[in-house]
Motif scaffolding. Structure first.
Motif, PDB file in Angstrom:
ATOM      1  N   TYR A 198      -2.594  13.297   4.218  1.00 59.23           N
ATOM      2  CA  TYR A 198      -3.145  13.989   5.384  1.00 59.23           C
ATOM      3  C   TYR A 198      -4.355  14.835   5.002  1.00 59.23           C
ATOM      4  CZ  TYR A 198      -3.356  17.183   9.391  1.00 59.23           C
ATOM      5  OH  TYR A 198      -3.758  17.929  10.466  1.00 59.23           O
ATOM      6  N   GLU A 199      -4.215  15.590   3.925  1.00 60.60           N
ATOM      7  CA  GLU A 199      -5.323  16.434   3.461  1.00 60.60           C
ATOM      8  C   GLU A 199      -6.561  15.583   3.185  1.00 60.60           C
ATOM      9  OE1 GLU A 199      -5.323  19.653   3.521  1.00 60.60           O
ATOM     10  OE2 GLU A 199      -3.220  19.618   4.172  1.00 60.60           O
ATOM     11  N   LEU A 200      -6.334  14.458   2.541  1.00 60.47           N
ATOM     12  CA  LEU A 200      -7.446  13.570   2.201  1.00 60.47           C
ATOM     13  C   LEU A 200      -8.088  12.974   3.449  1.00 60.47           C
ATOM     14  CD1 LEU A 200      -8.926  12.488  -0.283  1.00 60.47           C
ATOM     15  CD2 LEU A 200      -7.403  10.514  -0.229  1.00 60.47           C
ATOM     16  N   MET A 201      -7.268  12.566   4.393  1.00 57.22           N
ATOM     17  CA  MET A 201      -7.797  11.971   5.616  1.00 57.22           C
ATOM     18  C   MET A 201      -8.580  12.976   6.450  1.00 57.22           C
ATOM     19  SD  MET A 201      -7.228   8.765   5.573  1.00 57.22           S
ATOM     20  CE  MET A 201      -7.651   9.010   3.854  1.00 57.22           C
ATOM     21  N   LEU A 202      -8.173  14.232   6.360  1.00 59.34           N
ATOM     22  CA  LEU A 202      -8.876  15.282   7.104  1.00 59.34           C
ATOM     23  C   LEU A 202     -10.332  15.392   6.655  1.00 59.34           C
ATOM     24  CD1 LEU A 202      -6.487  18.338   7.547  1.00 59.34           C
ATOM     25  CD2 LEU A 202      -7.686  17.054   9.323  1.00 59.34           C
ATOM     26  N   LYS A 203     -10.568  15.082   5.400  1.00 58.22           N
ATOM     27  CA  LYS A 203     -11.940  15.146   4.896  1.00 58.22           C
ATOM     28  C   LYS A 203     -12.816  14.061   5.512  1.00 58.22           C
ATOM     29  CE  LYS A 203     -10.567  17.171   0.474  1.00 58.22           C
ATOM     30  NZ  LYS A 203     -10.208  16.841  -0.926  1.00 58.22           N
ATOM     31  N   LYS A 204     -12.184  12.958   5.864  1.00 60.24           N
ATOM     32  CA  LYS A 204     -12.922  11.833   6.429  1.00 60.24           C
ATOM     33  C   LYS A 204     -12.985  11.924   7.954  1.00 60.24           C
ATOM     34  CE  LYS A 204     -13.456   6.965   5.227  1.00 60.24           C
ATOM     35  NZ  LYS A 204     -14.142   6.907   3.927  1.00 60.24           N
ATOM     36  N   GLY A 252      -3.104   4.949  -5.451  1.00 62.72           N
ATOM     37  CA  GLY A 252      -1.844   4.350  -5.883  1.00 62.72           C
ATOM     38  C   GLY A 252      -0.638   4.813  -5.101  1.00 62.72           C
ATOM     39  N   HIS A 253      -0.223   6.055  -5.345  1.00 62.41           N
ATOM     40  CA  HIS A 253       0.949   6.595  -4.653  1.00 62.41           C
ATOM     41  C   HIS A 253       0.600   7.951  -4.074  1.00 62.41           C
ATOM     42  CE1 HIS A 253       2.292   4.027  -8.007  1.00 62.41           C
ATOM     43  NE2 HIS A 253       3.210   3.592  -7.171  1.00 62.41           N
ATOM     44  N   MET A 254       0.877   8.130  -2.791  1.00 65.58           N
ATOM     45  CA  MET A 254       0.539   9.409  -2.149  1.00 65.58           C
ATOM     46  C   MET A 254       1.660   9.906  -1.251  1.00 65.58           C
ATOM     47  SD  MET A 254      -3.384   8.700  -0.988  1.00 65.58           S
ATOM     48  CE  MET A 254      -3.940  10.403  -1.189  1.00 65.58           C
ATOM     49  N   SER A 255       1.816  11.227  -1.222  1.00 73.40           N
ATOM     50  CA  SER A 255       2.775  11.840  -0.309  1.00 73.40           C
ATOM     51  C   SER A 255       2.097  12.001   1.055  1.00 73.40           C
ATOM     52  CB  SER A 255       3.205  13.202  -0.828  1.00 73.40           C
ATOM     53  OG  SER A 255       2.114  14.105  -0.779  1.00 73.40           O
ATOM     54  N   ILE A 256       2.891  12.227   2.069  1.00 72.15           N
ATOM     55  CA  ILE A 256       2.373  12.434   3.416  1.00 72.15           C
ATOM     56  C   ILE A 256       1.338  13.556   3.425  1.00 72.15           C
ATOM     57  CG2 ILE A 256       2.959  13.271   5.729  1.00 72.15           C
ATOM     58  CD1 ILE A 256       4.107  10.624   5.587  1.00 72.15           C
ATOM     59  N   SER A 277     -10.766  15.597  12.688  1.00 64.42           N
ATOM     60  CA  SER A 277      -9.818  15.933  13.755  1.00 64.42           C
ATOM     61  C   SER A 277      -8.635  14.966  13.788  1.00 64.42           C
ATOM     62  CB  SER A 277     -10.531  15.946  15.105  1.00 64.42           C
ATOM     63  OG  SER A 277     -10.787  14.625  15.524  1.00 64.42           O
ATOM     64  N   ILE A 278      -8.386  14.298  12.666  1.00 57.94           N
ATOM     65  CA  ILE A 278      -7.251  13.375  12.667  1.00 57.94           C
ATOM     66  C   ILE A 278      -5.962  14.174  12.843  1.00 57.94           C
ATOM     67  CG2 ILE A 278      -6.805  13.424  10.178  1.00 57.94           C
ATOM     68  CD1 ILE A 278      -6.290  10.372  10.360  1.00 57.94           C
ATOM     69  N   SER A 279      -5.053  13.617  13.610  1.00 60.23           N
ATOM     70  CA  SER A 279      -3.798  14.309  13.879  1.00 60.23           C
ATOM     71  C   SER A 279      -2.747  13.934  12.841  1.00 60.23           C
ATOM     72  CB  SER A 279      -3.305  13.917  15.274  1.00 60.23           C
ATOM     73  OG  SER A 279      -2.002  14.403  15.488  1.00 60.23           O
ATOM     74  N   LEU A 280      -1.951  14.921  12.495  1.00 60.96           N
ATOM     75  CA  LEU A 280      -0.862  14.649  11.545  1.00 60.96           C
ATOM     76  C   LEU A 280       0.068  13.587  12.130  1.00 60.96           C
ATOM     77  CD1 LEU A 280       0.705  15.239   8.958  1.00 60.96           C
ATOM     78  CD2 LEU A 280       1.677  17.259  10.074  1.00 60.96           C
ATOM     79  N   ALA A 281       0.183  13.587  13.453  1.00 64.71           N
ATOM     80  CA  ALA A 281       1.025  12.584  14.110  1.00 64.71           C
ATOM     81  C   ALA A 281       0.498  11.183  13.841  1.00 64.71           C
ATOM     82  CB  ALA A 281       1.091  12.851  15.603  1.00 64.71           C
ATOM     83  N   GLN A 325      -8.959   4.729  11.021  1.00 60.41           N
ATOM     84  CA  GLN A 325      -7.962   5.568  10.351  1.00 60.41           C
ATOM     85  C   GLN A 325      -7.088   4.735   9.415  1.00 60.41           C
ATOM     86  OE1 GLN A 325      -8.696   5.531  13.536  1.00 60.41           O
ATOM     87  NE2 GLN A 325      -9.091   7.616  14.270  1.00 60.41           N
ATOM     88  N   ARG A 326      -6.682   3.595   9.891  1.00 63.66           N
ATOM     89  CA  ARG A 326      -5.828   2.736   9.064  1.00 63.66           C
ATOM     90  C   ARG A 326      -6.570   2.162   7.873  1.00 63.66           C
ATOM     91  NH1 ARG A 326      -2.542  -0.324  13.959  1.00 63.66           N
ATOM     92  NH2 ARG A 326      -1.228   1.479  14.447  1.00 63.66           N
ATOM     93  N   LEU A 327      -7.832   1.846   8.095  1.00 65.60           N
ATOM     94  CA  LEU A 327      -8.626   1.339   6.973  1.00 65.60           C
ATOM     95  C   LEU A 327      -8.767   2.428   5.914  1.00 65.60           C
ATOM     96  CD1 LEU A 327     -11.331  -0.630   8.991  1.00 65.60           C
ATOM     97  CD2 LEU A 327      -9.598  -1.608   7.483  1.00 65.60           C
ATOM     98  N   ALA A 328      -8.927   3.664   6.383  1.00 62.02           N
ATOM     99  CA  ALA A 328      -9.079   4.782   5.440  1.00 62.02           C
ATOM    100  C   ALA A 328      -7.776   5.047   4.689  1.00 62.02           C
ATOM    101  CB  ALA A 328      -9.526   6.033   6.184  1.00 62.02           C
TER     102      ALA A 328
END
Ligand SMILES: [Mn+2]
Ligand SMILES: [Mn+2]
Ligand SMILES: [Zn+2]
Ligand SMILES: [Zn+2]
Lengths: 133, 133
Positions: B38-44, B30-34, B47-51, B18-21
């Motif tokens: 989150y939306e982007l990580m969900l694609k990878k 470059g610059h991303m909001s939370i 079941s990643i948690s927002l927490a 998760q951290r590598l992603a």
DNA sequence: TATTTTAAAGATAAATATTATCCTTTGATA
DNA sequence: TATCAAAGGATAATATTTATCTTTAAAATA
């Protein structure tokens, strides 16, 4: 103690007692967070609603009567709109102080090295205030 | 695509997928909001948690692996820590761009006219980007 | 490499922060 | 003074962020 009735009206805001008190508090304290402002207003209006604080802060911002100052690692503070200026923040006690620095040279440089049309600069300097040193 | 395993460990952070992603996403975007992150990580990780996003953003900030950039009238964005720089923000599309400007003269001036011990300057320039003009 | 330890992930509840709604009150205008 | 749009208060609803608990897995080590 300044009377902000006219000033509020100029910004299309009705001059309610709550708004006059908020204006006054900001005038006296300079920069305040939502929660600090709310605590202070509670002393004057024992039944003021937190929603009233939020609604007024938002409306006053929309009408440029006040401005938000975003601070690194801290909550935003709000202040009465005045001539453009920068801010000094104390990392130790959180104190926020105005400082007027001419940013024209910086803005010109930015215009040259970027393709942006720049119209506003927001500068926050962090450090330790006199008192905390 | 850079491998951030060592870089994370240097900052006392276990190199989880998760951290590598997250690192990779910040490197690419470059610059991303939370929420965008989150939306982007969900694609990878479906079941990643927002927490997990919040916990990592907070921990990575504490360990100076990433930095928060506070932007007027917009949500904060986060970026991988790099050499000090300022930001350009487009009021139209929200695009955030890096810009390197020497602020030493400004900081010196601030030191002279204030009683603060200053050690950091945060500058955000607002305007309209090339694309939106 | 297998084992152990400790931190991180995921799920979700809890806590905070902010906004919306609804009804009552009041400031501004005539 | 009467009218009316806007603002206030109470509070519900959302949104944002953090805490808790159990499971999983990264890293250290035997
Ligand atoms: Mn100020
Ligand atoms: Mn940046
Ligand atoms: Zn201080
Ligand atoms: Zn743009």
């Amino acid at each position: 103690m300044i009377n902000y009735t006219d000033e509020l009206r100029k910004h299309n805001l009705k001059a309610t007692p709550q708004r006059l008190a908020i204006s006054d508090a900001l005038y006296i304290n300079g920069h305040m967070s939502i929660e600090v402002l709310y605590e202070l207003m509670l002393k004057k209006f024992n039944s003021i609603s937190l929603a009233t604080i939020y609604k007024n802060i938002n409306l006053m911002m929309e009408n440029s009567f006040i401005q938000e100052v975003k601070i690194p690692n801290a909550k935003s503070v709000y202040e009465l709109t005045k001539t453009a200026h920068s801010h000094l923040v104390c990392d130790s006690c959180g104190e926020v102080e105005d400082i007027t620095i001419d940013l024209d040279a910086i803005i010109d440089e930015a215009k040259q090295i970027s393709s942006f049309k720049i119209d506003k600069a927001s500068l926050v300097l962090s450090g330790v205030c006199k008192n905390c040193q």
